[in-house]
Design an enzyme around this catalytic site. Structure first.
Site, mmCIF file in Angstrom:
data_model
loop_
_atom_site.group_PDB
_atom_site.id
_atom_site.type_symbol
_atom_site.label_atom_id
_atom_site.label_comp_id
_atom_site.label_asym_id
_atom_site.label_seq_id
_atom_site.Cartn_x
_atom_site.Cartn_y
_atom_site.Cartn_z
ATOM 1 N N GLY A 131 -20.797 145.097 -33.322
ATOM 2 C CA GLY A 131 -20.127 143.839 -33.621
ATOM 3 C C GLY A 131 -19.178 144.076 -34.785
ATOM 4 O O GLY A 131 -18.061 144.541 -34.613
ATOM 5 N N ILE A 157 -17.733 138.269 -24.602
ATOM 6 C CA ILE A 157 -16.341 138.382 -24.177
ATOM 7 C C ILE A 157 -15.780 137.025 -23.782
ATOM 8 O O ILE A 157 -16.211 136.423 -22.785
ATOM 9 C CB ILE A 157 -16.184 139.398 -23.022
ATOM 10 N N GLN A 279 -15.630 104.441 -53.369
ATOM 11 C CA GLN A 279 -15.131 105.644 -54.028
ATOM 12 C C GLN A 279 -15.825 106.907 -53.537
ATOM 13 O O GLN A 279 -15.203 107.973 -53.443
ATOM 14 C CB GLN A 279 -15.295 105.525 -55.548
ATOM 15 N N ILE A 337 -19.737 111.075 -43.079
ATOM 16 C CA ILE A 337 -18.982 109.819 -43.206
ATOM 17 C C ILE A 337 -19.266 108.893 -42.022
ATOM 18 O O ILE A 337 -19.358 107.669 -42.179
ATOM 19 C CB ILE A 337 -17.470 110.121 -43.333
ATOM 20 N N GLU A 363 -13.906 137.459 -34.220
ATOM 21 C CA GLU A 363 -12.693 138.155 -34.685
ATOM 22 C C GLU A 363 -12.785 138.551 -36.160
ATOM 23 O O GLU A 363 -11.829 138.448 -36.925
ATOM 24 C CB GLU A 363 -11.438 137.340 -34.379
#
Length: 379
Positions: A131, A157, A279, A337, A363
């Site tokens: 890997g 893959i 806030q 949220i 990647e």
């Protein structure tokens, strides 16, 4: 320093945004639920020229720049990272490598249909024991004169079953270690080429992720990319560009979650007012907006360097590292949220949170990016 996009870049971004909203968003939750590959949507992306964005028009591509590529990846990834990763792999890992390093015959046979979006490609480097340590290739390609005899297994893959063209890294001379690796173009349907079952993943579930098995597959010598032993260098070079694509994907996942959080905060009422008036929520949104903008600038800088022929190794790794970590933080906060609603599928943010995690892994993991960056810093 230029912080404005060209008119063409803005048009390309708008086209990608419109496509994401009209073509990708309907059905995206169902595709995630059932691990359904977005075949119809990918076909349309190909027709729009998004699967060969940066390929020269002489090879069937759109001839766009890397900045446009980042803009498109962000917009698509806001809605469906399973579709955008197909765009990233086909552009960055398959088309780029073929155009830069392939022979003219390879470009005509393989690159042209890939760039036109008539078929899609796959990049095959990872293995069960290779890997992050990509030098440890166990897949072998024995030189038999006019062909290679390939045996081995590839893991994780992307486009594993949907691709027609596969670029496979295989070890030809183990005594030379990574200098003995070759990059070979393989085709679906070659005798001895078997595709394993689809992986049942946490995120990007619509993406087609499979293991590939090779048993005495005969690959013609003319399908080798570059000189003998060039494979590892080829893989590392293509992955550098791929990091810009995945950084932009992470950016899109983050900005998609952020936009949903802003919209929800303006609509949801608690304690007699919208939660956007609180806030605690305002500060969350401020932090999210700031980090997303920083990630966007890192992505665009790496793309700008690539467009201008400058080294973008470190910039690409910085963009990929930071954007992927911003994607995780932002999506977690977006779920927070939304409260209880964030925990259910119809509000999209839980899927974006699951999708975000892979951007820290594939990647090149975040740890690998830190190695690349530190190497550049200490050079």
């Amino acid at each position: 320093m230029q912080f404005e996009f060209t008119e063409e870049q803005l048009m390309i971004r708008q086209a990608a945004r419109d496509f994401a909203q009209t073509e990708l968003k309907p059905g995206v939750i169902e595709r995630d639920e059932h691990q359904k590959f977005p075949a119809e949507q990918i076909k349309k992306l190909g027709e729009l020229g998004f699967l060969g964005m940066m390929v020269s028009p002489q090879y069937g591509g759109s001839g766009m720049d890397a900045i446009s590529y980042v803009l498109v990846m962000e917009e698509l990834s806001k809605v469906d990272a399973s579709a955008s990763v197909v765009v990233s792999v086909n552009n960055s890992l398959v088309c780029y490598g073929l155009e830069k390093y392939g022979s003219e015959a390879q470009k005509q046979k393989y690159l042209v249909p890939l760039a036109k979006g008539e078929v899609i490609g796959a990049f095959c480097l990872s293995e069960p024991e290779a890997g992050s340590d990509a030098t440890s290739q166990r897949t072998t390609a024995i030189d038999m004169g006019d062909y290679y005899l390939v045996n081995g297994t590839k893991n994780w893959i992307t486009n594993g079953n949907s691709a027609s063209t596969y670029i496979v890294m295989a070890q030809t001379d183990a005594s030379k270690k990574h200098h003995g690796i070759n990059a070979l173009i393989m085709e679906k349907g070659m005798e001895g080429f078997t595709i394993g079952p689809k992986e049942n993943k946490m995120g990007i579930r619509g993406s087609d992720t499979h293991s590939l098995m090779f048993t005495d597959v005969k690959v013609p010598k003319e399908n080798r990319i570059g000189d003998e032993g060039f494979g590892f260098k080829f893989a590392m070079s293509t992955l550098e560009g791929g990091r810009i694509g995945i950084a932009a994907q992470a950016l899109g996942i983050a900005s998609g979650a952020y936009e949903l959080a802003v919209q929800y905060a303006k609509e949801r009422k608690a304690f007699g007012k919208t939660i956007a008036d609180l806030q605690a929520i305002q500060f969350k949104l401020a932090d999210m907006a700031t980090e997303i903008e920083a990630a966007r600038l890192l992505c665009l800088k790496a793309a700008w360097l690539k467009d201008h022929g400058k080294s973008y190794t470190q910039a690409g790794s910085m963009a990929k590292l930071f954007a992927s970590e911003v994607a995780m933080r932002t999506t977690v906060e977006a779920v927070q949220i939304h409260g209880g609603y964030g925990f259910v599928k119809e509000y999209h943010v839980e899927r974006l949170m699951r999708d975000a995690k892979i951007t820290q892994i594939y990647e090149g993991t975040s740890e690998i990016q830190r190695i690349v960056i530190s190497r550049g810093v200490l050079k």
